[in-house]
Design a protein around this motif. Structure first.
Motif, PDB file in Angstrom:
ATOM      1  N   ARG A  33       0.853  -1.187   0.000  1.00  0.00           N
ATOM      2  CA  ARG A  33       0.000   0.000   0.000  1.00  0.00           C
ATOM      3  C   ARG A  33       0.888   1.236   0.000  1.00  0.00           C
ATOM      4  O   ARG A  33       1.490   1.584   1.005  1.00  0.00           O
ATOM      5  CB  ARG A  33      -0.902  -0.009   1.238  1.00  0.00           C
ATOM      6  N   SER A  34       0.955   1.892  -1.146  1.00  0.00           N
ATOM      7  CA  SER A  34       1.872   3.026  -1.244  1.00  0.00           C
ATOM      8  C   SER A  34       1.191   4.339  -0.873  1.00  0.00           C
ATOM      9  O   SER A  34       1.801   5.227  -0.304  1.00  0.00           O
ATOM     10  CB  SER A  34       2.434   3.114  -2.663  1.00  0.00           C
ATOM     11  N   GLU A  35      -0.102   4.445  -1.185  1.00  0.00           N
ATOM     12  CA  GLU A  35      -0.799   5.704  -0.905  1.00  0.00           C
ATOM     13  C   GLU A  35      -1.446   5.674   0.476  1.00  0.00           C
ATOM     14  O   GLU A  35      -1.909   4.632   0.917  1.00  0.00           O
ATOM     15  CB  GLU A  35      -1.902   5.897  -1.946  1.00  0.00           C
ATOM     16  N   ASN A  36      -1.510   6.828   1.118  1.00  0.00           N
ATOM     17  CA  ASN A  36      -2.151   6.922   2.429  1.00  0.00           C
ATOM     18  C   ASN A  36      -3.485   7.653   2.338  1.00  0.00           C
ATOM     19  O   ASN A  36      -3.663   8.541   1.519  1.00  0.00           O
ATOM     20  CB  ASN A  36      -1.259   7.675   3.407  1.00  0.00           C
ATOM     21  N   PHE A  37      -4.375   7.273   3.228  1.00  0.00           N
ATOM     22  CA  PHE A  37      -5.662   7.976   3.331  1.00  0.00           C
ATOM     23  C   PHE A  37      -6.031   8.023   4.810  1.00  0.00           C
ATOM     24  O   PHE A  37      -5.941   7.012   5.505  1.00  0.00           O
ATOM     25  CB  PHE A  37      -6.745   7.245   2.535  1.00  0.00           C
ATOM     26  N   SER A  38      -6.440   9.201   5.290  1.00  0.00           N
ATOM     27  CA  SER A  38      -6.725   9.278   6.719  1.00  0.00           C
ATOM     28  C   SER A  38      -7.841  10.256   7.037  1.00  0.00           C
ATOM     29  O   SER A  38      -8.037  11.258   6.341  1.00  0.00           O
ATOM     30  CB  SER A  38      -5.458   9.705   7.487  1.00  0.00           C
ATOM     31  N   ILE A  39      -8.568   9.905   8.064  1.00  0.00           N
ATOM     32  CA  ILE A  39      -9.620  10.777   8.586  1.00  0.00           C
ATOM     33  C   ILE A  39      -9.489  10.798  10.108  1.00  0.00           C
ATOM     34  O   ILE A  39      -9.296   9.751  10.729  1.00  0.00           O
ATOM     35  CB  ILE A  39     -11.030  10.265   8.215  1.00  0.00           C
ATOM     36  N   ILE A  40      -9.555  11.979  10.678  1.00  0.00           N
ATOM     37  CA  ILE A  40      -9.660  12.089  12.124  1.00  0.00           C
ATOM     38  C   ILE A  40     -11.146  12.162  12.441  1.00  0.00           C
ATOM     39  O   ILE A  40     -11.835  13.057  11.966  1.00  0.00           O
ATOM     40  CB  ILE A  40      -8.990  13.385  12.646  1.00  0.00           C
ATOM     41  N   MET A  41     -11.629  11.219  13.226  1.00  0.00           N
ATOM     42  CA  MET A  41     -13.042  11.235  13.577  1.00  0.00           C
ATOM     43  C   MET A  41     -13.334  12.392  14.535  1.00  0.00           C
ATOM     44  O   MET A  41     -12.607  12.572  15.507  1.00  0.00           O
ATOM     45  CB  MET A  41     -13.413   9.918  14.266  1.00  0.00           C
ATOM     46  N   ARG A  81     -13.731   2.736   4.084  1.00  0.00           N
ATOM     47  CA  ARG A  81     -13.791   1.396   3.491  1.00  0.00           C
ATOM     48  C   ARG A  81     -13.493   1.438   1.989  1.00  0.00           C
ATOM     49  O   ARG A  81     -12.804   0.555   1.465  1.00  0.00           O
ATOM     50  CB  ARG A  81     -15.168   0.769   3.744  1.00  0.00           C
ATOM     51  N   PHE A  82     -14.009   2.453   1.321  1.00  0.00           N
ATOM     52  CA  PHE A  82     -13.738   2.578  -0.117  1.00  0.00           C
ATOM     53  C   PHE A  82     -12.229   2.695  -0.367  1.00  0.00           C
ATOM     54  O   PHE A  82     -11.660   1.959  -1.166  1.00  0.00           O
ATOM     55  CB  PHE A  82     -14.476   3.797  -0.682  1.00  0.00           C
ATOM     56  N   HIS A  83     -11.586   3.591   0.340  1.00  0.00           N
ATOM     57  CA  HIS A  83     -10.148   3.795   0.091  1.00  0.00           C
ATOM     58  C   HIS A  83      -9.313   2.603   0.550  1.00  0.00           C
ATOM     59  O   HIS A  83      -8.282   2.299  -0.044  1.00  0.00           O
ATOM     60  CB  HIS A  83      -9.687   5.104   0.737  1.00  0.00           C
ATOM     61  N   GLN A 123      -9.495   0.252  -2.138  1.00  0.00           N
ATOM     62  CA  GLN A 123      -8.726   0.735  -3.284  1.00  0.00           C
ATOM     63  C   GLN A 123      -7.240   0.438  -3.101  1.00  0.00           C
ATOM     64  O   GLN A 123      -6.431   0.786  -3.957  1.00  0.00           O
ATOM     65  CB  GLN A 123      -8.905   2.245  -3.454  1.00  0.00           C
ATOM     66  N   GLY A 124      -6.886  -0.144  -1.970  1.00  0.00           N
ATOM     67  CA  GLY A 124      -5.493  -0.513  -1.761  1.00  0.00           C
ATOM     68  C   GLY A 124      -4.651   0.556  -1.091  1.00  0.00           C
ATOM     69  O   GLY A 124      -3.431   0.571  -1.198  1.00  0.00           O
ATOM     70  N   LYS A 125      -5.309   1.473  -0.384  1.00  0.00           N
ATOM     71  CA  LYS A 125      -4.537   2.498   0.317  1.00  0.00           C
ATOM     72  C   LYS A 125      -4.283   2.088   1.766  1.00  0.00           C
ATOM     73  O   LYS A 125      -5.011   1.272   2.328  1.00  0.00           O
ATOM     74  CB  LYS A 125      -5.290   3.831   0.286  1.00  0.00           C
ATOM     75  N   LYS A 126      -3.257   2.699   2.323  1.00  0.00           N
ATOM     76  CA  LYS A 126      -2.981   2.524   3.743  1.00  0.00           C
ATOM     77  C   LYS A 126      -3.871   3.514   4.480  1.00  0.00           C
ATOM     78  O   LYS A 126      -3.705   4.734   4.348  1.00  0.00           O
ATOM     79  CB  LYS A 126      -1.501   2.818   4.017  1.00  0.00           C
ATOM     80  N   VAL A 127      -4.827   2.970   5.218  1.00  0.00           N
ATOM     81  CA  VAL A 127      -5.918   3.797   5.707  1.00  0.00           C
ATOM     82  C   VAL A 127      -5.952   3.897   7.230  1.00  0.00           C
ATOM     83  O   VAL A 127      -5.907   2.878   7.917  1.00  0.00           O
ATOM     84  CB  VAL A 127      -7.260   3.209   5.193  1.00  0.00           C
ATOM     85  N   LEU A 128      -6.002   5.128   7.717  1.00  0.00           N
ATOM     86  CA  LEU A 128      -6.153   5.344   9.165  1.00  0.00           C
ATOM     87  C   LEU A 128      -7.418   6.157   9.435  1.00  0.00           C
ATOM     88  O   LEU A 128      -7.597   7.249   8.893  1.00  0.00           O
ATOM     89  CB  LEU A 128      -4.951   6.111   9.736  1.00  0.00           C
ATOM     90  N   TRP A 129      -8.263   5.599  10.267  1.00  0.00           N
ATOM     91  CA  TRP A 129      -9.422   6.361  10.773  1.00  0.00           C
ATOM     92  C   TRP A 129      -9.237   6.418  12.279  1.00  0.00           C
ATOM     93  O   TRP A 129      -9.376   5.426  12.977  1.00  0.00           O
ATOM     94  CB  TRP A 129     -10.730   5.676  10.391  1.00  0.00           C
ATOM     95  N   GLN A 130      -8.910   7.598  12.741  1.00  0.00           N
ATOM     96  CA  GLN A 130      -8.502   7.795  14.131  1.00  0.00           C
ATOM     97  C   GLN A 130      -9.699   8.212  14.993  1.00  0.00           C
ATOM     98  O   GLN A 130     -10.227   9.310  14.823  1.00  0.00           O
ATOM     99  CB  GLN A 130      -7.425   8.894  14.141  1.00  0.00           C
ATOM    100  N   PRO A 131     -10.135   7.337  15.892  1.00  0.00           N
ATOM    101  CA  PRO A 131     -11.301   7.689  16.713  1.00  0.00           C
ATOM    102  C   PRO A 131     -10.903   8.450  17.975  1.00  0.00           C
ATOM    103  O   PRO A 131      -9.738   8.450  18.377  1.00  0.00           O
ATOM    104  CB  PRO A 131     -11.877   6.328  17.085  1.00  0.00           C
ATOM    105  N   GLY A 132     -11.889   9.078  18.587  1.00  0.00           N
ATOM    106  CA  GLY A 132     -11.620   9.826  19.807  1.00  0.00           C
ATOM    107  C   GLY A 132     -12.879  10.011  20.628  1.00  0.00           C
ATOM    108  O   GLY A 132     -13.970   9.583  20.241  1.00  0.00           O
TER     109      GLY A 132
END
Length: 713
Positions: free
Chosen positions: A39-47, A72-74, A77-86
């Motif tokens: 997974r070369s591309e990154n995708f991230s969301i801060i919740m 989930r989509f990203h 798509q083969g991305k390195k995905v972080l969804w950071q909860p808080g």
RNA sequence: GCACGCUUAGCUCAGUUGGUUAGAGCAUCUCGUUUACACCGAGAGGGCCGGGAGUUCGAGUCUCUCAGCGUGCACCA
């Protein structure tokens, strides 16, 4: 369970959802470090951290759904995905919730020390926090729980204090006597954003004040009024000179008034003459400062008149107002009363009580320099707003920004790391807790009793959660891909994150901003407990299933606009879940003897090839929609394809080929086509309806398949 | 006062850079159905896309204007 047996019954979400979530969580795939494959591309969301003070409402369900779809989509798509909860301690909000609880128990925060109150609220918050996390799991959120952060975690508090000190050393912080918005019930000040203006009709009084007639809606503030202000160009009063003193008969006897010529006096307004009350009016305070005037407090923090009012001392405002008017009338000083005076009054957004402006020593941030950089970032699209109207609102607000009062007189929050001199009231930033005497007058000091406005710490959330400056998360995922949150907190939160993010890290905190509107009931009314029209996500999910709830919140819900949620709409997607269940049953029971791996696709009929090509077009279209946050269109398209193309057309026309009388070639052609389209459709639908798709995927005939959540599109 | 929206079928709403005959869900009506699915299928009715003007070969979409509704910010002697 045999396929036919499992699928004979209608889809029952309650049988599967808990187990599926547990399987996702056990896989470790919520954590970007444990995702399979390159997974070369990154995708991230801060919740956006939900307030840990109650149950989730429909708005929470909406943001969890939107963000989970993107995540989930990203991920697929083969991305390195972080969804950071808080989770948010939500300072004032939570303290208000807790105070109501205290009230029910016949207690009050004013009978407790700040430490006692803090400890009790902490226990309350921690209990709610775990309850809330369970509800987020129920919604199917594929966030990385191992990185969950609480807004009072040490690392957050340390960074917030550091930023405070940095603002001080950059000369962007000051502590000063300013007019603040004070709530007599909650005993705290608010920022300008937190106040609500209500239109109201009040009595407006005209009084004889020496040779002048002055107007006011608030006679109870007038005891200290010893300055008469008029515009310097007002010809009617050219005989009076600036600084001239006159004797006037006033509420409690004669006083000496001083003429002040200031451009704030509006000749068009009433008589063009006004008296001022600097302690209880921001505008009057500015006038007083310009001319170096003295001022006095009239109303105390509880909303009662002080000793300057003499016989009226101790009276609450409304009672005093009537009696003062009476007295002035008796003295012949009441000229007239206008009872059709419409104006808007500042109210506390929590208790809808009138706020009393008070002069207070508070910590303020000088916002202009921070706002300018944010403006540049938004203008140049370094921060891109998906919804154009919010970009305009953002620019408008930033262009006219005012300094930000970050002091709150409440216990539940991050203590302001500062010392206050008990002799001269001078404030000093003190991260190390080392200051013992005043730097100005050498007087004794005490810890500042106040806490930060919650939004001051929330405004630093993207980089504090990612372990700025050295953490690998910060290096990999900052700036984050998109900030998705409610449009109602654009100024409170989003813009402050942009300003503080740029200020502290030098870079914007996120590249895209996607704002959703409010979720209202089916009649378009705001959901509230008192109206009894609240749609609790957990209850809806119990009836229709989480997948149906997610679709109901998503389809046709345009970014940035409010949506009216009708339970009937969610019911429609429950039907859809069952439709998909039966599609799967039909396909699985018709391919039991078919081995897709050994099928030669060269043999595929032109008609089937055309169908697959058409599918590819739809798939590309949906991917493009999701890339561009057109979730409302993407979800409708996949729904429509599965029901009205796959089921109504392709399956219907395949029935002849699956019949006993059909040739082997025709049968295999249909089997290959149906199975392929089912697998592909499950992938496309997974971000929207993760539970049922994952459950059906379990039965998909494939050699070395992994969970659907990490299967590539 | 300053700013930002909304107005499309009975209801709730889509309609992406202007481009075939304006779409969906729900509701209504007709017909069908021993079956993958009644949590079904086939079909139908229903819209001068708020009014007016303009730009364009072409406007639900762009511009101006009017009306109604809503929201944010600010002010308030």
């Amino acid at each position: 369970m045999a396929i036919n047996e499992k699928y004979t019954k209608p889809y029952d979400p309650s049988l599967y959802e808990k187990d599926i979530y547990a399987a996702w969580e056990a896989s470790g795939y919520f954590n970007p470090d444990h995702l399979p494959g390159e997974r070369s591309e990154n995708f991230s969301i801060i919740m956006p951290p939900p307030n840990a003070n109650g149950s989730l409402h429909a708005g929470h369900a909406l943001f969890v759904t939107i963000q989970d779809i993107l995540i989930r989509f990203h991920r697929m798509q083969g991305k390195k995905v972080l969804w950071q909860p808080g989770a948010d301690h939500a300072g004032f909000e939570t303290q208000v919730v807790y105070e109501k609880k205290l009230q029910k128990e016949g207690r009050s925060r004013f009978d407790m020390t700040r430490e006692e109150l803090y400890d009790e609220i902490l226990a309350f918050t921690m209990e709610n926090k775990s309850f809330m996390e369970g509800q987020i799991r129920d919604l199917g959120a594929s966030c990385d729980w191992s990185r969950q952060t609480f807004t009072l975690d040490d690392k957050v508090v340390a960074q917030v204090k550091k930023t405070f000190a940095q603002l001080q050393s950059d000369d962007l912080l000051y502590r000063g006597l300013r007019s603040v918005n004070w709530c007599p019930k909650h005993q705290t000040a608010f920022s300008n954003l937190e106040i609500q203006h209500n239109e109201r009709k009040d009595k407006f009084y005209y009084f004889q004040y020496g040779p002048f007639v002055i107007g006011t809606a608030r006679p109870e503030t007038k005891f200290g009024d010893k300055y008469v202000v008029m515009h310097p160009e007002d010809a009617r009063y050219s005989e009076y000179t600036h600084g001239q003193e006159i004797e006037v008969e006033w509420i409690n006897g004669p006083i000496t008034a001083t003429i002040i010529k200031d451009e704030a006096g509006d000749p068009e307004m009433g008589s063009g003459v006004m008296t001022i009350t600097p302690w209880h009016s921001g505008i009057d305070f500015e006038i007083a400062q310009r001319h170096d005037l003295t001022y006095e407090q009239i109303i105390d923090e509880r909303g009662k008149l002080m000793s300057i009012a003499q016989e009226f001392e101790g009276m609450p405002i409304m009672e005093a107002r009537a009696k003062i008017v009476e007295k002035l009338d008796a003295k012949g000083l009441l000229v007239k009363v206008d009872d059709q005076y419409e104006h808007s009054v500042p109210m506390c957004y929590k208790c809808t009580r009138e706020l009393e402006p008070q002069l207070k020593q508070q910590w303020f941030i000088t916002m202009k320099p921070l706002a300018e950089k944010a403006l540049a970032a938004i203008d140049s699209d370094c921060v891109h707003f998906v919804t154009d109207q919010h970009k305009k609102i953002a620019l408008h607000w930033l262009n006219s920004i005012e300094d930000w009062n970050i002091s709150r007189q409440i216990a539940w929050g991050i203590p302001i790391p500062a010392k206050i001199c008990t002799d001269c009231d001078h404030g000093m930033v003190d991260l190390a807790d080392a200051i013992t005497t005043c730097e100005k007058c050498s007087g004794p000091v005490v810890q500042d009793p106040d806490t930060f406005d919650t939004w001051f710490s929330s405004g630093q959330w993207p980089f504090t959660t990612l372990n700025f400056p050295e953490g690998s998360e910060y290096k990999d995922f900052y700036p984050t891909s998109v900030m998705e949150t409610g449009a109602d907190i654009l100024m409170f939160w989003v813009l402050r994150m942009i300003m503080l993010g740029i200020y502290v890290t030098g870079d914007v905190p996120f590249k895209d901003v996607y704002l959703h509107g409010l979720v209202r009931d089916k009649k378009g009314q705001k959901m509230s407990k008192s109206k009894g029209n609240v749609t609790a996500p957990s209850e809806v999910a119990d009836v229709y299933g989480t997948d149906a709830l997610r679709m109901g919140l998503t389809v046709g819900n345009t970014p940035g606009t409010n949506m009216n949620l009708d339970p009937q709409k969610i019911g429609a997607y429950k039907k859809f879940a069952n439709k998909l269940w039966n599609i799967s049953r039909f396909i699985y029971t018709n391919v039991e003897t078919f081995d897709i791996a050994s099928y030669d696709t060269e043999a595929l009929s032109p008609a089937s090839q055309k169908i697959l090509q058409d599918f590819h077009v739809i798939k590309t279209d949906i991917a493009d929609d999701l890339q561009h946050y057109r979730i409302h269109l993407a979800s409708e398209k996949i729904y429509h394809y599965i029901w009205h193309t796959l089921a109504d057309e392709i399956i219907e026309s395949s029935k002849a080929s699956l019949d006993d009388s059909a040739t082997t070639d025709a049968r295999q052609d249909a089997q290959y086509l149906l199975l392929t389209l089912l697998g592909e459709s499950l992938r496309l639908l997974h971000p929207f309806m993760p539970f049922i798709t994952e459950e059906i995927w379990k039965d998909f005939p494939s050699e070395d398949k992994d969970l659907l959540m990490v299967t590539r599109w």
